[in-house]
Motif scaffolding. Structure first.
Motif, short mmCIF file in Angstrom:
data_model
loop_
_atom_site.label_atom_id
_atom_site.label_comp_id
_atom_site.label_asym_id
_atom_site.label_seq_id
_atom_site.Cartn_x
_atom_site.Cartn_y
_atom_site.Cartn_z
N TYR A 165 0.86 -1.20 0.08
CA TYR A 165 -0.42 0.21 -0.11
C TYR A 165 0.41 0.94 0.46
O TYR A 165 0.31 2.30 -0.66
N LEU A 166 1.38 1.17 0.98
CA LEU A 166 2.50 1.98 0.15
C LEU A 166 3.70 2.51 -0.41
O LEU A 166 3.36 3.64 -0.91
N SER A 167 3.68 1.66 -1.65
CA SER A 167 5.38 1.48 -2.70
C SER A 167 3.52 1.93 -3.56
O SER A 167 4.15 2.81 -4.56
N SER A 168 2.47 1.56 -3.48
CA SER A 168 1.05 1.93 -4.55
C SER A 168 1.50 3.79 -4.23
O SER A 168 1.50 4.49 -5.27
N GLN A 169 0.93 3.85 -3.01
CA GLN A 169 1.26 5.31 -2.56
C GLN A 169 2.44 6.50 -3.34
O GLN A 169 2.02 7.64 -3.11
N PHE A 170 3.32 5.55 -2.91
CA PHE A 170 4.32 6.46 -2.72
C PHE A 170 4.38 7.08 -4.39
O PHE A 170 4.90 8.11 -5.57
N LYS A 171 3.98 5.41 -5.36
CA LYS A 171 4.48 5.79 -6.82
C LYS A 171 3.29 7.17 -7.03
O LYS A 171 3.79 7.46 -8.38
N SER A 172 2.15 6.64 -7.11
CA SER A 172 1.10 7.93 -7.74
C SER A 172 1.74 8.41 -7.04
O SER A 172 1.25 9.73 -7.77
N VAL A 173 2.18 9.34 -5.89
CA VAL A 173 2.18 10.39 -5.65
C VAL A 173 4.23 11.80 -6.41
O VAL A 173 3.98 12.48 -7.06
N THR A 174 5.08 10.97 -6.16
CA THR A 174 6.28 10.79 -6.69
C THR A 174 6.55 10.20 -8.73
O THR A 174 7.42 10.68 -9.28
N GLY A 175 5.58 9.29 -8.94
CA GLY A 175 6.11 8.43 -10.02
C GLY A 175 7.31 8.00 -10.17
O GLY A 175 7.20 7.43 -10.67
N LEU A 176 7.47 6.92 -8.76
CA LEU A 176 8.63 6.55 -9.12
C LEU A 176 7.94 5.28 -7.72
O LEU A 176 7.33 5.24 -7.24
N THR A 177 8.25 4.60 -7.47
CA THR A 177 8.51 2.91 -6.98
C THR A 177 9.63 3.38 -5.72
O THR A 177 10.53 3.89 -6.11
N PRO A 178 9.10 3.36 -4.67
CA PRO A 178 10.51 3.22 -3.73
C PRO A 178 12.13 3.15 -3.02
O PRO A 178 12.98 3.60 -3.88
N SER A 179 11.93 1.50 -4.33
CA SER A 179 13.07 0.84 -4.36
C SER A 179 13.97 2.09 -5.77
O SER A 179 15.27 2.05 -5.59
N HIS A 180 13.05 2.00 -6.68
CA HIS A 180 13.94 3.29 -7.44
C HIS A 180 14.19 4.32 -6.84
O HIS A 180 15.54 5.21 -7.36
N PHE A 181 13.25 5.12 -5.78
CA PHE A 181 13.73 6.44 -5.72
C PHE A 181 14.90 5.79 -4.70
O PHE A 181 16.02 6.77 -4.21
N ARG A 182 14.58 5.20 -3.97
CA ARG A 182 15.92 4.75 -2.45
C ARG A 182 17.44 4.81 -3.59
O ARG A 182 17.93 5.02 -3.52
N THR A 183 17.22 4.21 -5.23
CA THR A 183 18.15 4.40 -5.77
C THR A 183 19.23 5.51 -6.14
O THR A 183 20.07 5.41 -6.57
N MET A 184 18.19 6.18 -6.58
CA MET A 184 18.05 8.27 -6.63
C MET A 184 18.90 8.39 -5.62
O MET A 184 19.65 9.62 -5.59
N LYS A 185 19.02 7.90 -4.63
CA LYS A 185 19.40 8.33 -3.16
C LYS A 185 18.85 9.68 -2.50
O LYS A 185 19.39 10.69 -2.19
N GLY A 186 17.81 9.70 -3.11
CA GLY A 186 16.92 10.71 -2.41
C GLY A 186 16.95 12.18 -2.86
O GLY A 186 16.78 13.16 -2.17
N SER A 187 17.40 12.22 -4.26
CA SER A 187 17.69 13.26 -4.63
C SER A 187 16.50 14.25 -5.04
O SER A 187 16.71 15.59 -5.04
#
Length: 195
Positions: A165-187
């Protein structure tokens, strides 16, 4: 001799205070102006002295120079109090997972949640719930960037029923999956006051 204030003439309502550094910055401004802070919290500051219109104007200028704004309008102050309470709940209390947002805001602000919700939507153009979700996503970004917690642990800390559910909401808000965001180091993290 200093005049001790009573009533509301010693309280300032300040927009854009979102963190502990903001509190320290406001305390610094107050003391530079010769005031004695009684308490400084997100969105408010009270001092021992009565704040004259001239002093208020000088404080407004000093605060504006470092990104803050004094608020005089009662509705704007209430909106900023709602924002501050949501930020405190999500980013600083650790109770976001166990707290009913409407009960929390009603009790903290001594107002009916229906009134708070209508006013917030009218003035800010979004709902309290969407603002709450945006803050939770920003907190999730912060925790993902630290890399210390799993997605399941982050979901639990923020009150999500599951990592999915967090992953779904995260992607809906940011356009990214949490794992993809994590690899970007919070940019793509935003400042809390820009959410």
């Amino acid at each position: 001799m200093e005049e001790k204030a009573n009533g509301q003439d010693n309280i300032l309502y300040i927009k854009n205070m979102v963190c502990r550094r903001c509190i320290m910055a406001v305390e610094n401004v107050l003391t530079r102006h010769g005031l004695h802070p009684v308490s400084v919290d997100l969105g408010t500051a009270s001092v021992e002295e009565k704040i004259t219109p001239e002093l208020k104007e000088s404080l407004a200028s000093s605060l504006e120079a470092i990104g803050f704004e004094l608020m005089d309008d009662r509705k704007s102050r209430l909106i900023e109090q709602i924002r501050s309470e949501v930020i405190k709940l999500v980013h600083y209390s650790g109770d976001a997972a166990r707290t009913n947002l409407s009960d929390y805001l009603s009790s903290r602000l001594n107002r009916d949640y229906g009134y708070l919700s209508r006013l917030f939507s009218e003035i800010s153009g979004t709902t309290i719930e969407k603002y709450f979700i945006a803050q939770k996503i920003e907190r999730a970004k912060e925790l993902l960037a630290y890399g210390e917690l799993s997605l399941g642990e982050i979901a639990d800390e923020l009150g999500y029923s599951s990592a999915a559910y967090l992953s779904s909401q995260f992607k809906s808000v940011t356009g990214l999956t949490p794992s993809h965001f994590r690899t970007m180091k919070g940019s793509r993290r935003k400042a809390i006051d820009k959410v």
